[in-house]
Design a protein around this motif. Structure first.
Motif, PDB file in Angstrom:
ATOM      1  N   SER A 103      47.395  15.893  12.297  1.00 32.88           N
ATOM      2  CA  SER A 103      47.436  15.076  11.082  1.00 32.88           C
ATOM      3  C   SER A 103      47.287  13.589  11.363  1.00 32.88           C
ATOM      4  O   SER A 103      47.119  12.798  10.435  1.00 32.88           O
ATOM      5  CB  SER A 103      48.755  15.320  10.334  1.00 32.88           C
ATOM      6  OG  SER A 103      49.867  14.982  11.159  1.00 32.88           O
ATOM      7  N   ASP A 104      47.339  13.201  12.636  1.00 33.06           N
ATOM      8  CA  ASP A 104      47.239  11.781  12.977  1.00 33.06           C
ATOM      9  C   ASP A 104      45.769  11.352  12.963  1.00 33.06           C
ATOM     10  O   ASP A 104      44.961  11.818  13.770  1.00 33.06           O
ATOM     11  CB  ASP A 104      47.854  11.510  14.354  1.00 33.06           C
ATOM     12  CG  ASP A 104      48.033  10.026  14.615  1.00 33.06           C
ATOM     13  OD1 ASP A 104      47.028   9.346  14.873  1.00 33.06           O
ATOM     14  OD2 ASP A 104      49.183   9.549  14.545  1.00 33.06           O
ATOM     15  N   ALA A 105      45.426  10.453  12.045  1.00 33.61           N
ATOM     16  CA  ALA A 105      44.028  10.044  11.867  1.00 33.61           C
ATOM     17  C   ALA A 105      43.473   9.338  13.102  1.00 33.61           C
ATOM     18  O   ALA A 105      42.288   9.481  13.425  1.00 33.61           O
ATOM     19  CB  ALA A 105      43.903   9.137  10.647  1.00 33.61           C
ATOM     20  N   ASP A 106      44.308   8.572  13.796  1.00 35.70           N
ATOM     21  CA  ASP A 106      43.830   7.849  14.975  1.00 35.70           C
ATOM     22  C   ASP A 106      43.420   8.808  16.089  1.00 35.70           C
ATOM     23  O   ASP A 106      42.405   8.598  16.768  1.00 35.70           O
ATOM     24  CB  ASP A 106      44.909   6.890  15.483  1.00 35.70           C
ATOM     25  CG  ASP A 106      45.100   5.695  14.559  1.00 35.70           C
ATOM     26  OD1 ASP A 106      44.119   5.295  13.901  1.00 35.70           O
ATOM     27  OD2 ASP A 106      46.223   5.166  14.492  1.00 35.70           O
ATOM     28  N   ARG A 143      44.070  13.299  27.484  1.00 34.13           N
ATOM     29  CA  ARG A 143      45.116  12.324  27.142  1.00 34.13           C
ATOM     30  C   ARG A 143      45.340  12.284  25.636  1.00 34.13           C
ATOM     31  O   ARG A 143      46.477  12.093  25.179  1.00 34.13           O
ATOM     32  CB  ARG A 143      44.711  10.929  27.651  1.00 34.13           C
ATOM     33  CG  ARG A 143      45.855   9.931  27.622  1.00 34.13           C
ATOM     34  CD  ARG A 143      46.944  10.360  28.578  1.00 34.13           C
ATOM     35  NE  ARG A 143      48.135   9.517  28.490  1.00 34.13           N
ATOM     36  CZ  ARG A 143      49.105   9.656  27.583  1.00 34.13           C
ATOM     37  NH1 ARG A 143      49.022  10.607  26.670  1.00 34.13           N
ATOM     38  NH2 ARG A 143      50.155   8.863  27.596  1.00 34.13           N
ATOM     39  N   VAL A 144      44.288  12.485  24.864  1.00 36.64           N
ATOM     40  CA  VAL A 144      44.428  12.543  23.409  1.00 36.64           C
ATOM     41  C   VAL A 144      45.248  13.775  23.015  1.00 36.64           C
ATOM     42  O   VAL A 144      46.131  13.705  22.144  1.00 36.64           O
ATOM     43  CB  VAL A 144      43.040  12.583  22.740  1.00 36.64           C
ATOM     44  CG1 VAL A 144      43.174  12.788  21.228  1.00 36.64           C
ATOM     45  CG2 VAL A 144      42.274  11.291  23.024  1.00 36.64           C
ATOM     46  N   LEU A 145      44.974  14.901  23.655  1.00 34.12           N
ATOM     47  CA  LEU A 145      45.715  16.123  23.352  1.00 34.12           C
ATOM     48  C   LEU A 145      47.184  15.992  23.753  1.00 34.12           C
ATOM     49  O   LEU A 145      48.080  16.471  23.041  1.00 34.12           O
ATOM     50  CB  LEU A 145      45.074  17.308  24.075  1.00 34.12           C
ATOM     51  CG  LEU A 145      43.636  17.637  23.656  1.00 34.12           C
ATOM     52  CD1 LEU A 145      43.072  18.756  24.519  1.00 34.12           C
ATOM     53  CD2 LEU A 145      43.563  18.014  22.184  1.00 34.12           C
ATOM     54  N   LEU A 146      47.423  15.341  24.883  1.00 33.63           N
ATOM     55  CA  LEU A 146      48.805  15.102  25.294  1.00 33.63           C
ATOM     56  C   LEU A 146      49.524  14.220  24.279  1.00 33.63           C
ATOM     57  O   LEU A 146      50.698  14.450  23.952  1.00 33.63           O
ATOM     58  CB  LEU A 146      48.833  14.449  26.677  1.00 33.63           C
ATOM     59  CG  LEU A 146      50.213  14.047  27.213  1.00 33.63           C
ATOM     60  CD1 LEU A 146      51.120  15.270  27.333  1.00 33.63           C
ATOM     61  CD2 LEU A 146      50.081  13.335  28.556  1.00 33.63           C
ATOM     62  N   ALA A 147      48.807  13.224  23.770  1.00 31.48           N
ATOM     63  CA  ALA A 147      49.400  12.354  22.750  1.00 31.48           C
ATOM     64  C   ALA A 147      49.769  13.152  21.504  1.00 31.48           C
ATOM     65  O   ALA A 147      50.816  12.914  20.882  1.00 31.48           O
ATOM     66  CB  ALA A 147      48.427  11.235  22.395  1.00 31.48           C
ATOM     67  N   ARG A 152      54.936  15.093  18.434  1.00 29.61           N
ATOM     68  CA  ARG A 152      55.783  16.091  17.791  1.00 29.61           C
ATOM     69  C   ARG A 152      57.270  15.834  18.046  1.00 29.61           C
ATOM     70  O   ARG A 152      58.128  16.397  17.361  1.00 29.61           O
ATOM     71  CB  ARG A 152      55.420  17.493  18.298  1.00 29.61           C
ATOM     72  CG  ARG A 152      54.034  17.980  17.892  1.00 29.61           C
ATOM     73  CD  ARG A 152      53.941  18.189  16.390  1.00 29.61           C
ATOM     74  NE  ARG A 152      54.880  19.203  15.939  1.00 29.61           N
ATOM     75  CZ  ARG A 152      54.612  20.507  15.890  1.00 29.61           C
ATOM     76  NH1 ARG A 152      53.408  20.949  16.261  1.00 29.61           N
ATOM     77  NH2 ARG A 152      55.515  21.366  15.466  1.00 29.61           N
ATOM     78  N   ASP A 153      57.574  15.013  19.047  1.00 29.62           N
ATOM     79  CA  ASP A 153      58.973  14.712  19.352  1.00 29.62           C
ATOM     80  C   ASP A 153      59.571  13.819  18.275  1.00 29.62           C
ATOM     81  O   ASP A 153      58.933  12.856  17.823  1.00 29.62           O
ATOM     82  CB  ASP A 153      59.093  14.003  20.709  1.00 29.62           C
ATOM     83  CG  ASP A 153      58.745  14.919  21.865  1.00 29.62           C
ATOM     84  OD1 ASP A 153      58.965  16.136  21.729  1.00 29.62           O
ATOM     85  OD2 ASP A 153      58.243  14.418  22.892  1.00 29.62           O
ATOM     86  N   GLY A 155      61.473  10.865  16.845  1.00 34.57           N
ATOM     87  CA  GLY A 155      61.709   9.524  17.365  1.00 34.57           C
ATOM     88  C   GLY A 155      60.679   9.054  18.370  1.00 34.57           C
ATOM     89  O   GLY A 155      60.911   8.082  19.099  1.00 34.57           O
ATOM     90  N   ALA A 156      59.527   9.737  18.444  1.00 34.57           N
ATOM     91  CA  ALA A 156      58.482   9.335  19.387  1.00 34.57           C
ATOM     92  C   ALA A 156      57.923   7.966  19.010  1.00 34.57           C
ATOM     93  O   ALA A 156      57.784   7.641  17.828  1.00 34.57           O
ATOM     94  CB  ALA A 156      57.366  10.374  19.399  1.00 34.57           C
ATOM     95  N   ASP A 157      57.624   7.165  20.029  1.00 38.93           N
ATOM     96  CA  ASP A 157      57.038   5.842  19.812  1.00 38.93           C
ATOM     97  C   ASP A 157      55.542   6.021  19.553  1.00 38.93           C
ATOM     98  O   ASP A 157      54.732   6.005  20.479  1.00 38.93           O
ATOM     99  CB  ASP A 157      57.284   4.957  21.037  1.00 38.93           C
ATOM    100  CG  ASP A 157      56.845   3.516  20.801  1.00 38.93           C
ATOM    101  OD1 ASP A 157      56.188   3.248  19.773  1.00 38.93           O
ATOM    102  OD2 ASP A 157      57.159   2.660  21.653  1.00 38.93           O
ATOM    103  N   ARG A 158      55.192   6.190  18.292  1.00 43.02           N
ATOM    104  CA  ARG A 158      53.810   6.498  17.950  1.00 43.02           C
ATOM    105  C   ARG A 158      52.846   5.419  18.427  1.00 43.02           C
ATOM    106  O   ARG A 158      51.778   5.720  18.981  1.00 43.02           O
ATOM    107  CB  ARG A 158      53.662   6.686  16.438  1.00 43.02           C
ATOM    108  CG  ARG A 158      52.232   7.018  16.026  1.00 43.02           C
ATOM    109  CD  ARG A 158      52.016   6.954  14.529  1.00 43.02           C
ATOM    110  NE  ARG A 158      50.615   7.197  14.223  1.00 43.02           N
ATOM    111  CZ  ARG A 158      49.654   6.277  14.321  1.00 43.02           C
ATOM    112  NH1 ARG A 158      49.960   5.050  14.724  1.00 43.02           N
ATOM    113  NH2 ARG A 158      48.404   6.581  14.033  1.00 43.02           N
ATOM    114  N   ALA A 159      53.204   4.159  18.211  1.00 42.70           N
ATOM    115  CA  ALA A 159      52.300   3.061  18.567  1.00 42.70           C
ATOM    116  C   ALA A 159      51.961   3.087  20.056  1.00 42.70           C
ATOM    117  O   ALA A 159      50.794   2.941  20.444  1.00 42.70           O
ATOM    118  CB  ALA A 159      52.929   1.728  18.186  1.00 42.70           C
ATOM    119  N   ALA A 160      52.965   3.286  20.900  1.00 39.60           N
ATOM    120  CA  ALA A 160      52.735   3.292  22.345  1.00 39.60           C
ATOM    121  C   ALA A 160      51.928   4.513  22.772  1.00 39.60           C
ATOM    122  O   ALA A 160      51.030   4.418  23.619  1.00 39.60           O
ATOM    123  CB  ALA A 160      54.073   3.256  23.085  1.00 39.60           C
TER     124      ALA A 160
END
Length: 322
Positions: A103-106, A143-147, A152-153, A155-160
């Motif tokens: 669902s993350d557009a980026d 790396r995109v797939l890992l992101a 999914r965690d 409190g994950a730091d989405r920006a980082a």
């Protein structure tokens, strides 16, 4: 249908929809189907379902490799539905197959960027160069797939997380664009060399016509010298910009258009050289043949500063419907 699935390692009752893709010889298998079945294996709540998913994934991979190409490497998300495969096709060379249900557009955009870069590389570059670049894009896609998994965690730091994935993709796509730009310059210069020969022939024909039909109106030696050196000046200008890395071309256009645009560059230089010769002739300067040649070379060399019309024409052609 149980007997139909036995050759693929599953003797039980088939319950998953993609078995029909395996048993039907005419059906096509996509990497996205493999990703779906891999997720079913990962999320299976019982051993029976897990065993069926494992057998189906193995069967789908075998048929995919038969239809598309050999999977040299693959990576799957552990918490999202997503995966990437580095594939060597017998017909089209190295390919990158991806699937990401996120669902993350980026992250979706980064996946699209990786796939677009592969398509650009395959369109412009010779085979030996493509493998290394596709491998770099494969690494970036993992790396995109890992992101996608990390997001999914709670409190994950989405920006980082997204920034790290973007950095990896940017590094890979920059390598691809640099390689394509080098190849585009080479193709462009090839066209310029061919265009120089054609322009020289045209200049000689114009000189012959001038001698026969307009001997009293035109300074034929001056016109030929200025035009010829104008064409050479344009070629030297291209070579100088290539050596400095300042010749930026729109590689989204076709190879044929790039070569044609390069071929027109000496002609434009010759025209500027002829204009310089006319200007000197119309003035009060008692110009010598050497001065005509020098003026023509300078005009041909510097015409890029006047309009840069060739690159603009390339951008216009690239936007036209094909």
């Amino acid at each position: 249908m149980t007997q139909a699935t036995e050759p693929y390692g599953w003797a039980g009752e088939p319950t998953m929809e993609h078995w029909s893709r395996v048993t039907n010889d005419q059906a096509r298998v996509t990497f996205g189907m493999i990703v779906v079945v891999h997720e079913a294996f990962r999320t299976a709540g019982d051993t029976l379902t897990q065993d069926e998913a494992e057998a189906l994934e193995r069967a789908l991979r075998a048929k995919f490799e038969k239809q598309i190409g050999v999977i040299h490497n693959s990576y799957f998300c552990s918490r999202e539905r997503g995966g990437v495969a580095l594939v060597e096709s017998a017909t089209s060379g190295w390919e990158l197959h991806t699937a990401l249900n996120c669902s993350d557009a980026d992250l979706v955009k980064l996946e699209a960027d990786c796939r677009a870069s592969v398509d650009q590389a395959r369109d412009m570059l010779p085979g030996p160069q493509i493998k290394t670049l596709v491998e770099a894009l494969y690494s970036a896609m993992t790396r995109v797939l890992l992101a996608a998994d990390l997001l999914r965690d709670a409190g994950a730091d989405r920006a980082a997380i997204v920034a790290t994935a973007q950095k990896e993709v940017t590094l890979a796509t920059t390598r691809v664009q640099a390689a394509i730009q080098r190849q585009a310059r080479f193709i462009y210069f090839q066209g310029a060399l061919v265009g120089t020969v054609a322009t020289a022939v045209l200049i000689v024909l114009v000189g012959v016509a001038s001698t026969q039909f307009w001997p009293g109106l035109l300074n034929t030696p001056g016109l030929v010298a200025a035009s010829l050196f104008g064409a050479l000046g344009a070629v030297v200008s291209i070579f100088q910009r290539m050596s400095k890395g300042t010749l930026i071309l729109d590689f989204n256009t076709s190879v044929r258009h790039l070569r044609a645009l390069g071929g027109f560059r000496p002609l434009v230089g010759a025209i500027f050289g002829a204009v310089a010769q006319f200007a000197l002739t119309a003035g009060t300067i008692n110009a010598t043949l050497g001065l005509f040649a020098l003026a023509g070379f300078g005009a041909g060399f510097s015409e890029r500063f006047a309009t840069d019309m060739i690159e603009r024409a390339g951008q216009v052609i690239a936007k036209l419907p094909h």
